[in-house]
Design a protein around this motif. Sequence first.
Motif, PDB file in Angstrom:
ATOM      1  N   HIS A  40      -8.092  -4.670   1.659  1.00 58.16           N
ATOM      2  CA  HIS A  40      -7.793  -4.075   0.356  1.00 58.16           C
ATOM      3  C   HIS A  40      -8.828  -3.013   0.003  1.00 58.16           C
ATOM      4  N   ARG A  41     -10.077  -3.329   0.166  1.00 51.56           N
ATOM      5  CA  ARG A  41     -11.149  -2.378  -0.137  1.00 51.56           C
ATOM      6  C   ARG A  41     -11.069  -1.146   0.760  1.00 51.56           C
ATOM      7  N   TYR A  58       1.358   1.429  -3.737  1.00 52.41           N
ATOM      8  CA  TYR A  58       0.105   1.866  -4.375  1.00 52.41           C
ATOM      9  C   TYR A  58      -0.130   3.348  -4.138  1.00 52.41           C
ATOM     10  N   TYR A  76       0.818  -1.209   0.000  1.00 47.55           N
ATOM     11  CA  TYR A  76       0.000   0.000   0.000  1.00 47.55           C
ATOM     12  C   TYR A  76       0.854   1.263   0.000  1.00 47.55           C
TER      13      TYR A  76
END
Length: 186
Positions: free
Chosen positions: A98-99, A20, A17
């Motif tokens: 993740h969401r 990301y 993350y």
Amino acid sequence: MNWIVPRIRNVRKILPYLLYGAMLAGLYGMIHDQISFTISPEYFTDFKFQQFRYADFHLPERLFVGIIGFLATWWVGFFSGWFLGRIRFFSDDLQTAHRDMLQGFVIIVCCAVGAGMLGGVVGYLNFYVFDTQEFMGFEKQFSGTTLKRFAIVGTIHNFGYAGGLAGFIVAVILLKRKMKQCNANA
């Protein structure tokens, strides 16, 4: 201290993350600066190009603008990913992780975009309605329309950062609230 230094087993969960977030923020910065360059090339040629001269590889201006956009914003996504991850991965529940993380990033980006648009309106109104003739000392270098466009882009950039910070705060609050509810239901 637990917010800054995670348990070792959670670091592996957070690392993707960070990437990301950095990539998303960098992409946002690249697009944002391409739009800004279209409004006021002078904002870059007379200000940002000097600020980021260490990254000047003598590429075409538009590519350099993209590099500047990435370098100016990647760190926002990196740190957002770190702190959102610290909240989200405090527990071992990975079903919706993740969401939840992506939702946090979307909130931050949407707030930054919205604030940047608001900054464009404020910059436009400030210089076209009130006809202010000063902006960070650059009024000595530019005049008229060039100064107005320069100031509009500066205002867009400042509002965008403020919007990103506001989005981060909202994302943290919502994620903390969600995690508190999940822990209470467990």
